[in-house]
Scaffold this motif. Sequence first.
Motif, PDB file in Angstrom:
ATOM      1  N   UNK A 101       0.820  -1.142   0.088  1.00 54.53           N
ATOM      2  CA  UNK A 101       0.168   0.089  -0.028  1.00 54.53           C
ATOM      3  C   UNK A 101       0.844   1.246   0.015  1.00 54.53           C
ATOM      4  N   UNK A 102       1.818   1.409   0.925  1.00 45.52           N
ATOM      5  CA  UNK A 102       2.553   2.517   1.006  1.00 45.52           C
ATOM      6  C   UNK A 102       3.950   2.661   0.255  1.00 45.52           C
ATOM      7  N   UNK A 103       4.301   1.423  -0.147  1.00 47.47           N
ATOM      8  CA  UNK A 103       5.332   1.375  -1.222  1.00 47.47           C
ATOM      9  C   UNK A 103       6.884   1.252  -0.325  1.00 47.47           C
ATOM     10  N   UNK A 104       6.810   1.123   0.851  1.00 50.57           N
ATOM     11  CA  UNK A 104       7.875   1.083   1.708  1.00 50.57           C
ATOM     12  C   UNK A 104       7.496   0.133   2.909  1.00 50.57           C
ATOM     13  N   UNK A 105       8.713  -0.375   3.410  1.00 51.55           N
ATOM     14  CA  UNK A 105       8.341  -1.066   4.650  1.00 51.55           C
ATOM     15  C   UNK A 105       7.990  -0.389   5.971  1.00 51.55           C
ATOM     16  N   UNK A 106       7.560  -1.065   7.010  1.00 52.69           N
ATOM     17  CA  UNK A 106       7.379  -0.275   7.977  1.00 52.69           C
ATOM     18  C   UNK A 106       8.464   0.469   8.857  1.00 52.69           C
ATOM     19  N   UNK A 107       9.634  -0.244   8.877  1.00 54.89           N
ATOM     20  CA  UNK A 107      10.844   0.242   9.268  1.00 54.89           C
ATOM     21  C   UNK A 107      11.321   1.151   8.500  1.00 54.89           C
ATOM     22  N   UNK A 108      11.376   1.271   7.124  1.00 56.27           N
ATOM     23  CA  UNK A 108      11.808   2.459   6.403  1.00 56.27           C
ATOM     24  C   UNK A 108      10.955   3.566   6.612  1.00 56.27           C
ATOM     25  N   UNK A 109       9.449   3.425   6.804  1.00 51.94           N
ATOM     26  CA  UNK A 109       8.539   4.492   6.949  1.00 51.94           C
ATOM     27  C   UNK A 109       8.834   5.433   8.301  1.00 51.94           C
ATOM     28  N   UNK A 110       9.293   4.528   9.160  1.00 46.13           N
ATOM     29  CA  UNK A 110       9.489   4.966  10.574  1.00 46.13           C
ATOM     30  C   UNK A 110      11.050   6.015  10.442  1.00 46.13           C
ATOM     31  N   UNK A 111      11.735   5.284   9.745  1.00 47.52           N
ATOM     32  CA  UNK A 111      12.938   6.209   9.467  1.00 47.52           C
ATOM     33  C   UNK A 111      12.603   7.475   8.550  1.00 47.52           C
ATOM     34  N   UNK A 112      12.191   7.325   7.504  1.00 49.20           N
ATOM     35  CA  UNK A 112      11.516   8.489   6.898  1.00 49.20           C
ATOM     36  C   UNK A 112      10.790   9.683   7.598  1.00 49.20           C
ATOM     37  N   UNK A 113       9.882   9.082   8.251  1.00 51.82           N
ATOM     38  CA  UNK A 113       9.040  10.071   9.187  1.00 51.82           C
ATOM     39  C   UNK A 113       9.747  10.772  10.231  1.00 51.82           C
ATOM     40  N   UNK A 114      10.800   9.994  10.726  1.00 56.03           N
ATOM     41  CA  UNK A 114      11.648  10.424  11.756  1.00 56.03           C
ATOM     42  C   UNK A 114      12.713  11.902  11.143  1.00 56.03           C
ATOM     43  N   UNK A 115      13.024  11.609   9.897  1.00 57.49           N
ATOM     44  CA  UNK A 115      13.615  12.527   9.171  1.00 57.49           C
ATOM     45  C   UNK A 115      12.724  13.848   8.885  1.00 57.49           C
ATOM     46  N   UNK A 116      11.680  13.719   8.477  1.00 49.41           N
ATOM     47  CA  UNK A 116      10.576  14.752   8.380  1.00 49.41           C
ATOM     48  C   UNK A 116       9.983  15.455   9.582  1.00 49.41           C
ATOM     49  N   UNK A 117      10.265  14.627  10.776  1.00 51.51           N
ATOM     50  CA  UNK A 117       9.424  15.011  11.883  1.00 51.51           C
ATOM     51  C   UNK A 117       9.288  16.751  12.215  1.00 51.51           C
ATOM     52  N   UNK A 118      10.367  17.499  12.075  1.00 50.17           N
ATOM     53  CA  UNK A 118      10.375  18.968  12.248  1.00 50.17           C
ATOM     54  C   UNK A 118       9.382  19.578  11.412  1.00 50.17           C
ATOM     55  N   UNK A 119       9.175  19.316  10.044  1.00 49.25           N
ATOM     56  CA  UNK A 119       8.757  19.836   9.184  1.00 49.25           C
ATOM     57  C   UNK A 119       6.913  19.446   9.397  1.00 49.25           C
ATOM     58  N   UNK A 120       6.731  18.045   9.605  1.00 49.28           N
ATOM     59  CA  UNK A 120       5.446  17.425   9.925  1.00 49.28           C
ATOM     60  C   UNK A 120       4.948  17.990  11.167  1.00 49.28           C
ATOM     61  N   UNK A 121       5.664  18.545  12.126  1.00 49.38           N
ATOM     62  CA  UNK A 121       5.260  18.726  13.420  1.00 49.38           C
ATOM     63  C   UNK A 121       4.536  20.346  13.300  1.00 49.38           C
ATOM     64  N   UNK A 122       4.694  21.056  12.387  1.00 52.49           N
ATOM     65  CA  UNK A 122       4.025  22.308  12.058  1.00 52.49           C
ATOM     66  C   UNK A 122       2.906  22.035  11.440  1.00 52.49           C
ATOM     67  N   UNK A 123       2.405  21.043  10.793  1.00 54.27           N
ATOM     68  CA  UNK A 123       1.314  20.592   9.998  1.00 54.27           C
ATOM     69  C   UNK A 123       0.047  20.445  11.038  1.00 54.27           C
ATOM     70  N   UNK A 124      -1.003  20.682  10.790  1.00 61.55           N
ATOM     71  CA  UNK A 124      -1.937  20.233  11.444  1.00 61.55           C
ATOM     72  C   UNK A 124      -2.535  18.753  11.160  1.00 61.55           C
TER      73      UNK A 124
END
Length: 164
Positions: A101-124
């Motif tokens: 569904x996502x095109x990536x594994x759960x572990x890779x998704x976790x790593x990607x989201x950690x890299x984007x955490x500062x930007x995502x934290x500002x989004x509703x």
Amino acid sequence: MTDLQDPRLLRRLLRAKDRMDAASNEEWTVERLASISDVSPAHFSRSFKQAFGLPPHRYLLTRRIERAVALLRETELPITDIAFQTGWASLGTFGRIFRDITGTSPGDMREQSRGLAPELGRMPHCVLQAAQRPDLRTAVSEKRRREAADTNESPKPSKQEQPK
């Protein structure tokens, strides 16, 4: 008047949809959902797809994957715990469907989201959730068939390579 113009039917479908949203980790058979909506299973499936654009099972998959993505992003829970908390009976099935569904594994998704955490934290949160919602208008099994067909197709010769 078509069935979906009947506000009573829409309210009953929404009741079943709300129950799935509130407890997406539970086992939701069409029969169980139909009984909540007080219609037959076949009628429920047709009406749900017509009303919400997805069959009930695919809708439930989107909710489970959304929840799994949020837990991967926001917690340090092991992936196994996330799989079981979001309603999967098998870690292997969770990983395979998550990747499909996502095109990536759960572990890779976790790593990607950690890299984007500062930007995502500002989004509703509601905007973030909608942006990351899986697109399941095509069945996962159909996506697999298409991918297999794409990898098995031999490259077609260009016009210059074709015999005259």
